[in-house]
Design an enzyme around this catalytic site. Structure first.
Site, PDB file in Angstrom:
ATOM      1  N   CYS A   3      -0.319  -0.937  -8.793  1.00  0.00           N
ATOM      2  CA  CYS A   3       0.349  -1.463  -7.408  1.00  0.00           C
ATOM      3  C   CYS A   3      -0.834  -2.003  -6.590  1.00  0.00           C
ATOM      4  O   CYS A   3      -2.081  -2.307  -7.254  1.00  0.00           O
ATOM      5  CB  CYS A   3       0.879  -0.459  -6.831  1.00  0.00           C
ATOM      6  SG  CYS A   3      -0.118   1.107  -6.193  1.00  0.00           S
ATOM      7  N   ASN A   6      -3.338   1.409  -5.007  1.00  0.00           N
ATOM      8  CA  ASN A   6      -3.238   2.693  -5.750  1.00  0.00           C
ATOM      9  C   ASN A   6      -3.301   4.163  -4.985  1.00  0.00           C
ATOM     10  O   ASN A   6      -3.771   4.739  -5.493  1.00  0.00           O
ATOM     11  CB  ASN A   6      -4.399   2.513  -6.758  1.00  0.00           C
ATOM     12  CG  ASN A   6      -4.505   3.792  -7.797  1.00  0.00           C
ATOM     13  OD1 ASN A   6      -5.411   4.112  -8.300  1.00  0.00           O
ATOM     14  ND2 ASN A   6      -3.272   4.350  -8.206  1.00  0.00           N
ATOM     15  N   CYS A   8      -0.021   4.641  -3.004  1.00  0.00           N
ATOM     16  CA  CYS A   8       1.369   5.008  -2.780  1.00  0.00           C
ATOM     17  C   CYS A   8       2.262   5.123  -3.949  1.00  0.00           C
ATOM     18  O   CYS A   8       2.651   5.937  -4.285  1.00  0.00           O
ATOM     19  CB  CYS A   8       1.944   4.180  -1.687  1.00  0.00           C
ATOM     20  SG  CYS A   8       1.165   4.225   0.112  1.00  0.00           S
ATOM     21  N   SER A  10       1.734   3.498  -7.269  1.00  0.00           N
ATOM     22  CA  SER A  10       1.400   3.970  -8.765  1.00  0.00           C
ATOM     23  C   SER A  10       0.866   5.281  -8.722  1.00  0.00           C
ATOM     24  O   SER A  10       1.086   5.622 -10.146  1.00  0.00           O
ATOM     25  CB  SER A  10       0.464   2.882  -9.217  1.00  0.00           C
ATOM     26  OG  SER A  10      -0.608   2.700  -8.273  1.00  0.00           O
TER      27      SER A  10
HETATM   28  P1  4NP Z   1       0.657   0.896  -2.483  1.00  0.00           P
HETATM   29  O1  4NP Z   1       0.554   0.618  -1.163  1.00  0.00           O
HETATM   30  O2  4NP Z   1       0.177  -0.444  -3.302  1.00  0.00           O
HETATM   31  O3  4NP Z   1       1.747   1.286  -3.098  1.00  0.00           O
HETATM   32  O4  4NP Z   1      -0.611   1.860  -2.874  1.00  0.00           O
HETATM   33  C1  4NP Z   1      -0.209   0.301  -0.379  1.00  0.00           C
HETATM   34  C2  4NP Z   1      -1.569   0.881  -0.026  1.00  0.00           C
HETATM   35  C3  4NP Z   1      -2.460   0.253   1.013  1.00  0.00           C
HETATM   36  C4  4NP Z   1      -2.352  -0.909   1.073  1.00  0.00           C
HETATM   37  C5  4NP Z   1      -1.118  -1.802   1.050  1.00  0.00           C
HETATM   38  C6  4NP Z   1      -0.242  -1.121   0.139  1.00  0.00           C
HETATM   39  N1  4NP Z   1      -3.098  -1.571   2.241  1.00  0.00           N
HETATM   40  O5  4NP Z   1      -3.161  -2.641   2.732  1.00  0.00           O
HETATM   41  O6  4NP Z   1      -4.397  -0.892   2.398  1.00  0.00           O
END
Ligand code: 4NP
Length: 146
Positions: A3, A6, A8, A10
């Site tokens: 994702c 990494n 939330c 994945s």
């Molecule tokens: P993930 O979610 O891609 O499902 O892990 C996110 C985690 C962090 C961020 C965006 C989405 N961020 O912008 O830091």
């Protein structure tokens, strides 16, 4: 399982795929990573940990990492959570990766992508869990030609 961060989606996918492989006695190597390294070294988001814990899946020991392109070839399949993750990987390598897929279309689910729950609430994380639980079962069955 890939994702953006990494932390939330994945990690949930990694935890669920490991659970289903274990249940089916499949000795497959499962890992997850993000397309950005912003959260590298961090445990999964506490909301992902809680959501999995409710269903008996412990992902608290996972640590985030940025995807390493040289590792892409060492896996038989790379599954992304959405089309942006897919495009981000494709854009960083000139090599055509025949084993790279967005997980929900590969699993032939009616939903196209796993929505990013980062700015969402508990229900959004539960929805991600449900989507990935079904997707992982379908992915295993498809790979095993069941
Ligand atoms: P993930 O979610 O891609 O499902 O892990 C996110 C985690 C962090 C961020 C965006 C989405 N961020 O912008 O830091």
């Amino acid at each position: 399982m890939v994702c953006l961060g990494n932390i939330c989606r994945s990690p949930i996918a990694e935890g669920l795929m490991k659970k289903h492989c274990q249940q089916q006695k499949l000795n497959w190597q499962i890992d997850s990573a993000g397309t950005i390294g912003f959260h590298a070294g961090e445990p999964p988001d506490v909301r992902s940990i809680c959501c999995c814990k409710k269903h008996g899946v412990d992902i608290s020991m996972q640590r985030a990492s940025k995807i390493e392109l040289q590792l892409l070839d060492t896996y038989d399949f790379i599954f992304t959570m959405d089309n942006q993750n897919l495009a981000d990987i494709k854009n960083t390598t000139a090599i055509k990766l025949h084993h790279l897929f967005a997980i929900l279309p590969f699993a032939e689910m009616t939903t196209s992508h796993v929505p990013d729950p980062y700015y969402g609430n508990t229900e959004d994380f539960d929805y991600v869990f449900q989507l990935l639980d079904e997707a992982c079962i379908r992915v295993i069955n498809k790979i095993l030609n069941k």
